[in-house]
Design a protein around this motif. Sequence first.
Motif, PDB file in Angstrom:
ATOM      1  N   SER A  55      -0.467 -41.620  -5.077  1.00 53.21           N
ATOM      2  CA  SER A  55      -1.316 -40.487  -5.435  1.00 53.21           C
ATOM      3  C   SER A  55      -2.269 -40.890  -6.545  1.00 53.21           C
ATOM      4  CB  SER A  55      -0.448 -39.317  -5.900  1.00 53.21           C
ATOM      5  OG  SER A  55       0.134 -39.611  -7.155  1.00 53.21           O
ATOM      6  N   CYS A  56      -3.289 -40.088  -6.750  1.00 55.33           N
ATOM      7  CA  CYS A  56      -4.248 -40.358  -7.817  1.00 55.33           C
ATOM      8  C   CYS A  56      -3.608 -40.223  -9.194  1.00 55.33           C
ATOM      9  CB  CYS A  56      -5.424 -39.393  -7.708  1.00 55.33           C
ATOM     10  SG  CYS A  56      -6.416 -39.612  -6.222  1.00 55.33           S
ATOM     11  N   CYS A  60     -10.704 -41.144  -5.531  1.00 56.56           N
ATOM     12  CA  CYS A  60      -9.692 -40.394  -4.790  1.00 56.56           C
ATOM     13  C   CYS A  60     -10.327 -39.658  -3.612  1.00 56.56           C
ATOM     14  CB  CYS A  60      -8.994 -39.374  -5.690  1.00 56.56           C
ATOM     15  SG  CYS A  60      -8.063 -40.145  -7.026  1.00 56.56           S
ATOM     16  N   VAL A  61      -9.507 -39.430  -2.589  1.00 55.97           N
ATOM     17  CA  VAL A  61      -9.964 -38.677  -1.436  1.00 55.97           C
ATOM     18  C   VAL A  61      -8.918 -37.605  -1.129  1.00 55.97           C
ATOM     19  CG1 VAL A  61      -8.893 -40.266   0.197  1.00 55.97           C
ATOM     20  CG2 VAL A  61     -10.794 -38.831   0.937  1.00 55.97           C
ATOM     21  N   LYS A  62      -9.380 -36.454  -0.767  1.00 56.09           N
ATOM     22  CA  LYS A  62      -8.480 -35.347  -0.488  1.00 56.09           C
ATOM     23  C   LYS A  62      -8.176 -35.280   0.997  1.00 56.09           C
ATOM     24  CE  LYS A  62      -7.804 -30.429  -1.362  1.00 56.09           C
ATOM     25  NZ  LYS A  62      -8.403 -29.195  -1.927  1.00 56.09           N
ATOM     26  N   THR A  63      -6.880 -35.352   1.333  1.00 60.17           N
ATOM     27  CA  THR A  63      -6.436 -35.209   2.719  1.00 60.17           C
ATOM     28  C   THR A  63      -5.907 -33.784   2.899  1.00 60.17           C
ATOM     29  OG1 THR A  63      -4.181 -35.917   2.271  1.00 60.17           O
ATOM     30  CG2 THR A  63      -5.798 -37.646   2.730  1.00 60.17           C
ATOM     31  N   LYS A  90      -2.634 -33.992   0.251  1.00 58.76           N
ATOM     32  CA  LYS A  90      -2.774 -34.372  -1.158  1.00 58.76           C
ATOM     33  C   LYS A  90      -3.915 -35.361  -1.323  1.00 58.76           C
ATOM     34  CE  LYS A  90       0.800 -37.916  -0.619  1.00 58.76           C
ATOM     35  NZ  LYS A  90       2.087 -38.412  -1.111  1.00 58.76           N
ATOM     36  N   ARG A  91      -4.231 -35.636  -2.573  1.00 60.06           N
ATOM     37  CA  ARG A  91      -5.278 -36.602  -2.874  1.00 60.06           C
ATOM     38  C   ARG A  91      -4.662 -37.993  -2.931  1.00 60.06           C
ATOM     39  NH1 ARG A  91      -9.893 -34.500  -5.055  1.00 60.06           N
ATOM     40  NH2 ARG A  91     -10.240 -36.292  -6.417  1.00 60.06           N
ATOM     41  N   ARG A  92      -5.371 -38.949  -2.330  1.00 61.16           N
ATOM     42  CA  ARG A  92      -4.867 -40.323  -2.284  1.00 61.16           C
ATOM     43  C   ARG A  92      -5.807 -41.263  -3.026  1.00 61.16           C
ATOM     44  NH1 ARG A  92      -2.515 -41.073   3.896  1.00 61.16           N
ATOM     45  NH2 ARG A  92      -0.766 -39.622   3.666  1.00 61.16           N
TER      46      ARG A  92
END
Length: 521
Positions: free
Chosen positions: A231-232, A245-248, A251-253
């Motif tokens: 996670s971030c 970070c990218v939001k799925t 959750k954010r990865r």
Amino acid sequence: MAAENPQSRRRFLLFLFSVLMICLSPTMSHRQNLQLKTGSRITTTTTFNVSASLAEARRAVSFDTTSSDRLLPSPSSSSSISSYAMTLPLFSRDFFPSADGYDTQRHRDYEALTLERFARDAARVRSIASRLALAVGGMSSSDLNALLAEEKVVWRSARGWLNGSIVSGGSTGSGEYFSRVRIGTPGTELYMVLDTGSDVNWIQCLPCADCYEQVDPIFDPSASSSYAPLSCQSSQCRSLNISSCVKTARKRRCLYQSTYGDGSYSIGEFVKETITFGSSVRVSGVAIGCGFDNGGNLKGAAGLLGLGGGPLSFISQIAARSFSYCLVDRDSDASSILNISVADSATREPVTAPLVRNPRLSTFRYVEVTGMSVGGKMLPVPPSEFAVDEGSGKGGVVVDSGTVVTRLSPPVYTALRDAFRAAMGKKLPMVEGRFMLDTCYNLSGRTSVKVPTVMFHFPRGQALPLLAKNCLVSLDGAGTYCLAFAPTTVPFSVIGNIQQQGIRVSYDLANNLVGFAPNAC
């Protein structure tokens, strides 16, 4: 009083002269022939085997990559790293094997091979210099913006849910040596570059938006039960110099990017995975990049294992207490060994020096050098030319497996070059230099030659004498050899891998020592 006997007077003067010579002899001996603290005498010259060097150069160009089988045995059991040392075979980049129809680029001749090596070398040093400039400051805002613009890469994803731009995760070079490890559960065997000047570990992963060709099948995260995105908010993600970070849906990865001086790069998701070494040692929860967008020239390796000093390197993540390696000759297809230990293990190498940390740049490992000598005579340069300035972070001497030719500050290099040329005299014909090398000789037709011994000097009277093969590098495989040192305009020096070949280099991280053991590979 009786008159003085002239013969007695002569005997008395001879006696005084003898006593004076005895008193002065240790100093005179030190000036003529430097000695190690252990007491072993250092000769002022060393013999270079020209015939053996030329034979290795011919084999390097004609080496058949399809006949090389370096696969390691399958793991028989799982072991804790707390009780085992990790051991890996280490191979030169220029002898990368072929498999599944993939073949590394063959060079038309040895000069072409040398040109490629030096091009990578120059790119590596520029990249390290850029990293140092960012860490210590001193760059104009326009130069810094231009550098960041060059490193900026647009994210492309086959899945379509990742987009945007991210910047460097802080790597600096693509490395010159590789080995074979297993990634995931069950383990997938992969060739990986091992690099003492990099921190972020990464491999190419499916599905690829863009992947370069590699020897092994590309790693499939969906086939590994130990694959876990970070996670971030994780400490590993926050340890990246700059993360994105990218939001799925859930959750954010964390995303990473590693860029290198030769144009290679890897972009993808930062995850935790299991890495297996040799036949038994398995390490879980290692932060590693899973790259979906990769490019450049890593000679078919699946990725990179970082051995640097930063918090994300493999060495730091497992809290290794020591590690050591021996670099085989660049023109040899032989292998050597990398050892990593998590147990206390004080170095027992015959030559040791303090391991210095640059407070501004944790990736690189510095050694405390106090001077250099050529042919038994110290160079007329002060120790400050080799020291790290703790205030600015500039200066110092980095030990790096990925740099080829040792770089020295201009005053040190000029003194070294002039002393080497003077010691060589007119015994050998000089020829025009090429690339960054300016002290070259024509050794064609010769079986062997004697060259002055070059030594690095460390605190407490310690010194490392280099063999002739650590000082001369072949340019064309036909008899042209050059002094394998060069001046640098960047604010630090680097001991390259030519000077490390055939020497076991040990890092005692618990006691902050670097050990050197010549002819111990």
